[in-house]
Write a protein that holds these residues in place. Structure first.
Motif, PDB file in Angstrom:
ATOM      1  N   VAL A  63       0.839  -1.191   0.000  1.00  0.00           N
ATOM      2  CA  VAL A  63       0.000   0.000   0.000  1.00  0.00           C
ATOM      3  C   VAL A  63       0.879   1.247   0.000  1.00  0.00           C
ATOM      4  CG1 VAL A  63      -1.908  -1.172   1.153  1.00  0.00           C
ATOM      5  CG2 VAL A  63      -0.183   0.003   2.532  1.00  0.00           C
ATOM      6  N   ALA A  64       0.298   2.361  -0.434  1.00  0.00           N
ATOM      7  CA  ALA A  64       1.095   3.572  -0.573  1.00  0.00           C
ATOM      8  C   ALA A  64       0.246   4.806  -0.304  1.00  0.00           C
ATOM      9  CB  ALA A  64       1.705   3.657  -1.971  1.00  0.00           C
ATOM     10  N   LEU A  65       0.923   5.875   0.103  1.00  0.00           N
ATOM     11  CA  LEU A  65       0.350   7.218   0.183  1.00  0.00           C
ATOM     12  C   LEU A  65       1.023   8.073  -0.879  1.00  0.00           C
ATOM     13  CD1 LEU A  65      -1.085   9.734   1.438  1.00  0.00           C
ATOM     14  CD2 LEU A  65       0.861   9.879   3.020  1.00  0.00           C
ATOM     15  N   ALA A  66       0.202   8.611  -1.807  1.00  0.00           N
ATOM     16  CA  ALA A  66       0.708   9.574  -2.794  1.00  0.00           C
ATOM     17  C   ALA A  66       0.268  10.959  -2.351  1.00  0.00           C
ATOM     18  CB  ALA A  66       0.177   9.242  -4.182  1.00  0.00           C
ATOM     19  N   ASN A  67       1.077  11.565  -1.501  1.00  0.00           N
ATOM     20  CA  ASN A  67       0.781  12.891  -0.969  1.00  0.00           C
ATOM     21  C   ASN A  67       1.266  13.960  -1.944  1.00  0.00           C
ATOM     22  OD1 ASN A  67       0.033  14.842   1.031  1.00  0.00           O
ATOM     23  ND2 ASN A  67       2.173  14.997   1.631  1.00  0.00           N
ATOM     24  N   GLY A  68       0.681  15.142  -1.851  1.00  0.00           N
ATOM     25  CA  GLY A  68       1.172  16.266  -2.634  1.00  0.00           C
ATOM     26  C   GLY A  68       2.004  17.174  -1.759  1.00  0.00           C
ATOM     27  N   PHE A  69       1.409  18.302  -1.381  1.00  0.00           N
ATOM     28  CA  PHE A  69       2.061  19.279  -0.511  1.00  0.00           C
ATOM     29  C   PHE A  69       2.385  18.661   0.846  1.00  0.00           C
ATOM     30  CE2 PHE A  69       1.366  22.779   2.646  1.00  0.00           C
ATOM     31  CZ  PHE A  69       2.418  23.586   2.269  1.00  0.00           C
ATOM     32  N   ALA A  70       3.569  18.931   1.372  1.00  0.00           N
ATOM     33  CA  ALA A  70       3.974  18.339   2.648  1.00  0.00           C
ATOM     34  C   ALA A  70       4.568  19.362   3.593  1.00  0.00           C
ATOM     35  CB  ALA A  70       4.989  17.221   2.406  1.00  0.00           C
ATOM     36  N   GLY A  71       4.284  20.653   3.366  1.00  0.00           N
ATOM     37  CA  GLY A  71       5.013  21.690   4.068  1.00  0.00           C
ATOM     38  C   GLY A  71       4.356  22.295   5.276  1.00  0.00           C
ATOM     39  N   ALA A  92       0.022  -4.230  11.026  1.00  0.00           N
ATOM     40  CA  ALA A  92       1.197  -4.601  10.233  1.00  0.00           C
ATOM     41  C   ALA A  92       1.016  -5.966   9.563  1.00  0.00           C
ATOM     42  CB  ALA A  92       2.440  -4.605  11.116  1.00  0.00           C
ATOM     43  N   LYS A  93       0.226  -6.846  10.159  1.00  0.00           N
ATOM     44  CA  LYS A  93       0.036  -8.165   9.562  1.00  0.00           C
ATOM     45  C   LYS A  93      -0.725  -8.107   8.242  1.00  0.00           C
ATOM     46  CE  LYS A  93      -4.191  -9.204  12.180  1.00  0.00           C
ATOM     47  NZ  LYS A  93      -4.795 -10.092  13.197  1.00  0.00           N
ATOM     48  N   GLU A  94      -1.457  -7.004   8.016  1.00  0.00           N
ATOM     49  CA  GLU A  94      -2.195  -6.831   6.764  1.00  0.00           C
ATOM     50  C   GLU A  94      -1.374  -6.095   5.706  1.00  0.00           C
ATOM     51  OE1 GLU A  94      -5.023  -8.148   6.292  1.00  0.00           O
ATOM     52  OE2 GLU A  94      -5.947  -8.445   8.245  1.00  0.00           O
ATOM     53  N   ILE A  95      -0.220  -5.544   6.115  1.00  0.00           N
ATOM     54  CA  ILE A  95       0.534  -4.652   5.232  1.00  0.00           C
ATOM     55  C   ILE A  95       1.913  -5.238   4.959  1.00  0.00           C
ATOM     56  CG2 ILE A  95       1.517  -2.339   5.007  1.00  0.00           C
ATOM     57  CD1 ILE A  95      -0.735  -1.358   6.856  1.00  0.00           C
ATOM     58  N   LYS A  96       2.149  -5.621   3.730  1.00  0.00           N
ATOM     59  CA  LYS A  96       3.457  -6.136   3.326  1.00  0.00           C
ATOM     60  C   LYS A  96       4.454  -5.001   3.187  1.00  0.00           C
ATOM     61  CE  LYS A  96       5.637  -9.053  -0.191  1.00  0.00           C
ATOM     62  NZ  LYS A  96       5.402  -9.847  -1.436  1.00  0.00           N
ATOM     63  N   GLU A  97       3.976  -3.837   2.705  1.00  0.00           N
ATOM     64  CA  GLU A  97       4.842  -2.676   2.507  1.00  0.00           C
ATOM     65  C   GLU A  97       3.996  -1.413   2.538  1.00  0.00           C
ATOM     66  OE1 GLU A  97       7.610  -0.566  -0.986  1.00  0.00           O
ATOM     67  OE2 GLU A  97       6.761  -2.579  -1.292  1.00  0.00           O
ATOM     68  N   LEU A  98       4.504  -0.364   3.194  1.00  0.00           N
ATOM     69  CA  LEU A  98       3.879   0.959   3.155  1.00  0.00           C
ATOM     70  C   LEU A  98       4.869   1.930   2.525  1.00  0.00           C
ATOM     71  CD1 LEU A  98       1.762   3.126   3.813  1.00  0.00           C
ATOM     72  CD2 LEU A  98       2.792   3.307   6.100  1.00  0.00           C
ATOM     73  N   LYS A  99       4.488   2.490   1.382  1.00  0.00           N
ATOM     74  CA  LYS A  99       5.311   3.446   0.655  1.00  0.00           C
ATOM     75  C   LYS A  99       4.733   4.844   0.843  1.00  0.00           C
ATOM     76  CE  LYS A  99       8.431   4.566  -2.592  1.00  0.00           C
ATOM     77  NZ  LYS A  99       9.885   4.372  -2.407  1.00  0.00           N
ATOM     78  N   ILE A 100       5.582   5.829   1.159  1.00  0.00           N
ATOM     79  CA  ILE A 100       5.168   7.219   1.306  1.00  0.00           C
ATOM     80  C   ILE A 100       5.869   8.050   0.238  1.00  0.00           C
ATOM     81  CG2 ILE A 100       5.032   9.224   2.829  1.00  0.00           C
ATOM     82  CD1 ILE A 100       3.482   6.883   3.933  1.00  0.00           C
ATOM     83  N   VAL A 101       5.088   8.786  -0.550  1.00  0.00           N
ATOM     84  CA  VAL A 101       5.642   9.668  -1.574  1.00  0.00           C
ATOM     85  C   VAL A 101       4.969  11.025  -1.453  1.00  0.00           C
ATOM     86  CG1 VAL A 101       6.018  10.062  -4.027  1.00  0.00           C
ATOM     87  CG2 VAL A 101       6.037   7.732  -3.134  1.00  0.00           C
ATOM     88  N   SER A 102       5.743  12.092  -1.288  1.00  0.00           N
ATOM     89  CA  SER A 102       5.224  13.465  -1.296  1.00  0.00           C
ATOM     90  C   SER A 102       5.854  14.200  -2.472  1.00  0.00           C
ATOM     91  CB  SER A 102       5.538  14.183   0.017  1.00  0.00           C
ATOM     92  OG  SER A 102       4.861  13.586   1.101  1.00  0.00           O
ATOM     93  N   THR A 103       5.017  14.803  -3.321  1.00  0.00           N
ATOM     94  CA  THR A 103       5.496  15.335  -4.589  1.00  0.00           C
ATOM     95  C   THR A 103       5.387  16.848  -4.712  1.00  0.00           C
ATOM     96  OG1 THR A 103       3.319  14.920  -5.559  1.00  0.00           O
ATOM     97  CG2 THR A 103       4.995  13.216  -5.844  1.00  0.00           C
ATOM     98  N   GLY A 121       3.049  -2.249  -9.095  1.00  0.00           N
ATOM     99  CA  GLY A 121       2.226  -3.339  -8.600  1.00  0.00           C
ATOM    100  C   GLY A 121       1.674  -3.173  -7.205  1.00  0.00           C
ATOM    101  N   TYR A 122       1.554  -1.950  -6.718  1.00  0.00           N
ATOM    102  CA  TYR A 122       0.948  -1.751  -5.401  1.00  0.00           C
ATOM    103  C   TYR A 122      -0.530  -2.111  -5.456  1.00  0.00           C
ATOM    104  CZ  TYR A 122       5.137   0.285  -3.464  1.00  0.00           C
ATOM    105  OH  TYR A 122       6.420   0.450  -2.991  1.00  0.00           O
ATOM    106  N   ASP A 123      -1.037  -2.653  -4.365  1.00  0.00           N
ATOM    107  CA  ASP A 123      -2.438  -3.063  -4.308  1.00  0.00           C
ATOM    108  C   ASP A 123      -3.372  -1.885  -4.088  1.00  0.00           C
ATOM    109  OD1 ASP A 123      -2.211  -6.090  -4.351  1.00  0.00           O
ATOM    110  OD2 ASP A 123      -0.906  -5.613  -2.654  1.00  0.00           O
TER     111      ASP A 123
END
Length: 374
Positions: A63-71, A92-103, A121-123
């Protein structure tokens, strides 16, 4: 247009279930009218919105967070809260990976980041959209790839994905009405402090503000842009007081600690205020005796969005638009240690817990996390 039940059935028969799964297609079913939803105490549907389900997929999930502004402090606490929730063993048992991206504030950069996450391939991807009208193509690409996309906070102008928010027009209308009702004389200049341009929250809250103050005789609205940031708000409010003040009432979308600092520095007369949930602003409202309402957009909306995304991946029926109640505080009810704290940082968002969704994250858990990309 979404395929009808008959078309979906024909497609499955033609391809075979294994063929459907191999293509990455996920058929989402829509139902109009009252329907039973998963965890209805938390995932309460907005009036008139449909229910969405998809074919269940086994976890754990990427799973991932595609954030925009982070300031600003809200976005920082939002990311920390999501990381803290995901780190708990039961989650955590439900989450194989957590990706955070702020653009940042560039729409193309955020859409590009979402496309990269889809290709990787994120779910599921949750996102605070930079712009509410530019995401239709990437929604289609996510659906084609079988990726769950859940916007929250700044929702999109679409009914094709599950979204999580608070009712933004109503949120600001209540604040503005409180300010107007508490103005001794219903005339003078009223300061509107807007948020980050281009976002649906900023747009909708300004609509709510103007529903109250437009066409009121004797009222002049002065508008400044604060970007939901305390430092920016303090500067633009200080400038507005110096050039156009004093004001008969003030409504700030966010950045209320900056507002209170500017008012204190200028020794501005006490006027009714519509504010947000920053801890520092609530302390100053209480200690300095201002008449105010604070309405809180919880940064833990990110957690509810992720819970909804995982529930959809598990095949549960989820409302297309989840609208959470708005925590509301009044100056007359403020009490140290109850709804604000002299022991917490000024930029901490009070009233952030979403108890209906069992989302309660103490500050010590938050502070163990960073807001950095991962």
């Amino acid at each position: 247009m979404e395929p009808t039940g008959e078309v979906r059935t024909m497609a499955i028969r033609k391809l075979g279930l294994a063929g459907v799964l191999a293509t990455g297609l996920v058929f989402t079913c829509y139902a109009a009218g009252p329907q039973e939803t998963y965890n209805p105490q938390c995932f309460k549907p907005a009036a008139g919105h449909k229910i969405m389900t998809m074919t269940a997929r086994p976890g754990p999930y990427r799973v991932a967070l595609a954030n925009g502004f982070a300031g600003n402090s809200w976005r920082i606490q939002m990311i920390q809260g999501l990381k803290a929730w995901a780190a708990r063993p039961e989650n955590a048992k439900e989450i194989k990976e957590l990706k955070i991206v702020s653009t940042g504030t560039d729409v193309a950069a955020q859409i590009g980041a979402i496309d990269n996450l889809i290709a990787a391939g994120y779910d599921a991807i949750i996102t605070i959209a930079v712009n509410p009208t530019s995401f239709e193509p990437v929604i289609k690409r996510a659906r084609k790839a079988g990726v769950v996309l859940v916007p929250f906070d700044n929702v999109l102008d679409t009914d094709q994905v599950i979204q999580v928010t608070e009712p933004q027009v109503e949120l600001e209308t209540v604040k503005a009405q409180f300010v107007y009702d508490n103005m001794p004389e219903k005339k003078g200049k009223v300061l509107e402090i807007r948020g980050l341009p281009g976002n649906s929250v900023d747009r909708d809250r300004s609509i709510g503000f103007h529903k109250v103050f437009d066409n009121k005789p004797g009222i002049e609205v002065v508008t400044v842009v604060g970007n939901w940031d305390d430092g920016t708000v303090q500067k633009v409010v200080s400038d507005a007081i110096a050039t156009q003040g004093p004001f008969a009432g003030i409504v700030a979308q966010h950045g209320s600690t900056g507002l209170m600092n500017a008012l204190s520095d200028a020794k501005h007369p006490k006027v009714p205020l519509g504010t947000s949930g920053e801890n520092g602003s609530l302390k100053m409202i209480h200690d300095q005796g201002w008449t105010a309402i604070a309405r809180v957009q919880s940064p833990l909306l990110a957690v509810v969005a992720m819970k909804a995304a995982i529930a959809e991946l598990q095949g549960h029926p989820i409302p297309q638009l989840i609208q959470l109640p708005v925590p509301t505080l009044y100056s007359k009810d403020l009490k140290d240690g109850v709804n604000y704290s002299s022991k917490l940082p000024d930029n901490f968002q009070d009233g952030a817990d979403i108890k209906a969704c069992n989302v309660v994250i103490p500050i010590d858990e938050l502070l163990k996390q960073t807001p950095d990309n991962t």
